[in-house]
Design a protein around this motif. Structure first.
Motif, short mmCIF file in Angstrom:
data_model
loop_
_atom_site.label_atom_id
_atom_site.label_comp_id
_atom_site.label_asym_id
_atom_site.label_seq_id
_atom_site.Cartn_x
_atom_site.Cartn_y
_atom_site.Cartn_z
N VAL A 86 5.55 5.96 -2.08
CA VAL A 86 6.30 4.88 -2.44
C VAL A 86 7.81 5.14 -2.06
O VAL A 86 8.44 6.34 -2.31
N SER A 87 8.60 4.35 -1.30
CA SER A 87 9.82 4.49 -1.07
C SER A 87 10.80 3.22 -1.42
O SER A 87 10.07 2.04 -1.33
N PRO A 88 12.06 3.26 -2.09
CA PRO A 88 12.72 4.72 -2.22
C PRO A 88 12.06 5.26 -3.20
O PRO A 88 11.06 4.76 -4.14
N THR A 89 12.07 6.71 -3.52
CA THR A 89 11.66 7.42 -4.45
C THR A 89 12.04 7.04 -5.91
O THR A 89 11.44 7.49 -6.91
N VAL A 90 13.34 6.77 -6.18
CA VAL A 90 13.74 6.19 -7.32
C VAL A 90 13.71 4.80 -7.24
O VAL A 90 14.52 3.92 -6.49
N TYR A 91 12.97 4.24 -8.25
CA TYR A 91 12.76 2.84 -8.29
C TYR A 91 12.54 2.19 -9.66
O TYR A 91 12.50 3.00 -10.84
N PHE A 92 12.73 0.86 -9.77
CA PHE A 92 12.50 -0.08 -11.15
C PHE A 92 12.15 -1.27 -10.90
O PHE A 92 12.05 -1.73 -9.67
N ALA A 93 11.86 -1.81 -11.80
CA ALA A 93 11.45 -3.09 -11.94
C ALA A 93 12.45 -4.13 -11.09
O ALA A 93 13.92 -3.95 -11.22
N GLY A 94 12.20 -4.86 -10.13
CA GLY A 94 13.03 -5.87 -9.52
C GLY A 94 13.73 -5.41 -8.24
O GLY A 94 14.20 -6.47 -7.43
N ILE A 95 13.23 -4.27 -7.55
CA ILE A 95 13.53 -3.90 -6.37
C ILE A 95 12.09 -3.83 -5.44
O ILE A 95 11.20 -3.96 -5.88
N LEU A 96 12.54 -3.94 -4.25
CA LEU A 96 11.42 -4.09 -3.35
C LEU A 96 10.97 -2.60 -2.95
O LEU A 96 11.96 -1.87 -2.65
N LEU A 97 9.74 -2.10 -3.07
CA LEU A 97 9.21 -1.00 -2.88
C LEU A 97 8.37 -1.09 -1.57
O LEU A 97 7.70 -2.20 -1.31
N ASN A 98 8.27 -0.03 -0.72
CA ASN A 98 7.33 0.12 0.49
C ASN A 98 6.27 1.35 0.07
O ASN A 98 6.66 2.22 -0.63
N VAL A 99 5.09 0.77 0.23
CA VAL A 99 3.90 1.57 -0.18
C VAL A 99 3.21 1.84 1.03
O VAL A 99 2.72 0.95 1.85
N THR A 100 2.84 3.33 1.11
CA THR A 100 2.32 3.75 2.46
C THR A 100 1.00 4.47 1.84
O THR A 100 1.07 5.22 1.10
N ILE A 101 -0.09 4.14 2.33
CA ILE A 101 -1.52 4.51 2.13
C ILE A 101 -1.95 5.07 3.46
O ILE A 101 -2.05 4.72 4.55
N ALA A 102 -2.28 6.54 3.34
CA ALA A 102 -3.01 7.33 4.53
C ALA A 102 -4.37 7.42 4.34
O ALA A 102 -4.96 7.23 3.04
N GLY A 103 -5.09 7.06 5.64
CA GLY A 103 -6.62 6.98 5.28
C GLY A 103 -7.23 7.17 6.70
O GLY A 103 -6.70 7.45 7.74
N TYR A 104 -8.33 6.52 6.69
CA TYR A 104 -9.60 6.80 8.14
C TYR A 104 -9.72 5.41 8.44
O TYR A 104 -10.38 4.55 7.83
N PHE A 105 -9.62 4.90 9.76
CA PHE A 105 -10.28 3.88 10.27
C PHE A 105 -9.88 2.60 9.59
O PHE A 105 -10.58 1.70 9.14
N LEU A 106 -8.51 2.47 8.92
CA LEU A 106 -7.89 1.25 8.15
C LEU A 106 -8.02 0.07 9.23
O LEU A 106 -7.69 0.19 10.20
N ASN A 107 -8.41 -1.01 8.33
CA ASN A 107 -8.21 -2.55 9.36
C ASN A 107 -7.12 -2.88 8.69
O ASN A 107 -7.11 -3.77 7.54
#
Length: 219
Positions: A86-107
């Protein structure tokens, strides 16, 4: 076992360690070591497993009193494990978070893999997080059926503990780690003493919240 003592396992690093090895091969998430086979034996047999993560897994087979040998590869779509970034690494309710998932053969094409956040229950039917009334049907960063990452954004209206759920295309919901988001738990709710507040009298305001800090500011 149903095949005279034959066993199978799914290795996540391509090795097939022997039974009882003090440094055994790591197993595919959701599978066990030395699984016995179901019949009928003879010219064929089978095993059923439910992988809880994506990966390139080696099917290892051991005949009775023998050693494990690699039979082939299972390329399984899904997140690599239950973690994400999750970024930013310091977060709280009301701000936009970017979420990155690593995996295999993701669609990550439209209507491919899906993501959602829940506050309670199972990923198949749990309560969606406040402000997250729909499942994310269009993941980033690009439209791909063979991606190693999936990107999404989220902004939580209130603080709380949220579980990330991931649905590989044509698969079942997977439960990933929970995310603790600091913030008030009700966006428009607080209590006062006295109630109602009175002019010229000191008033104490109490805001229910999750993970609040003495350094938070109210104005």
């Amino acid at each position: 076992s149903g095949s005279g003592g034959d066993y199978v396992k799914f290795s996540s690093d391509g090795t097939c360690s022997t039974m009882g090895d003090p440094n055994p091969s790591p197993l595919a998430l959701g599978t066990a070591a030395d699984m016995t086979l179901f019949g009928p034996g003879g010219s064929s047999t089978y095993i059923t497993v439910t992988f809880q993560a994506g990966g390139v897994f080696t099917l290892c087979y051991m005949q009775s009193q023998g050693s494990y040998i690699a039979l082939g590869i299972s390329r399984t779509r899904g997140p690599a494990d239950t973690t994400y970034v999750v970024s930013p690494t310091v977060y709280f309710a009301g701000i936009l978070l970017n979420v990155t998932i690593a995996g295999y053969f993701l669609n990550t094409s439209y209507l491919g893999d899906q993501m959602k956040w829940i506050t309670s229950g199972s990923c198949s039917s749990g309560t969606l997080a406040t402000g997250q009334g729909v499942v994310n049907l269009d993941l980033g960063p690009t439209n791909s059926t063979n991606s190693t990452i999936a990107l999404s954004t989220v902004s939580f209206a209130v603080g709380g503990s949220y579980v990330l759920c991931y649905l590989p295309y044509q698969g079942g919901w997977l439960t990933l780690d929970a995310l603790a988001v600091p913030g008030p738990t009700f966006s428009t709710s607080f209590s006062t003493v006295p109630s109602p507040p009175l002019a010229t009298v000191m008033v104490t305001f109490t805001l229910p919240g999750f993970g609040l800090s003495p350094e938070d500011v109210v104005q």
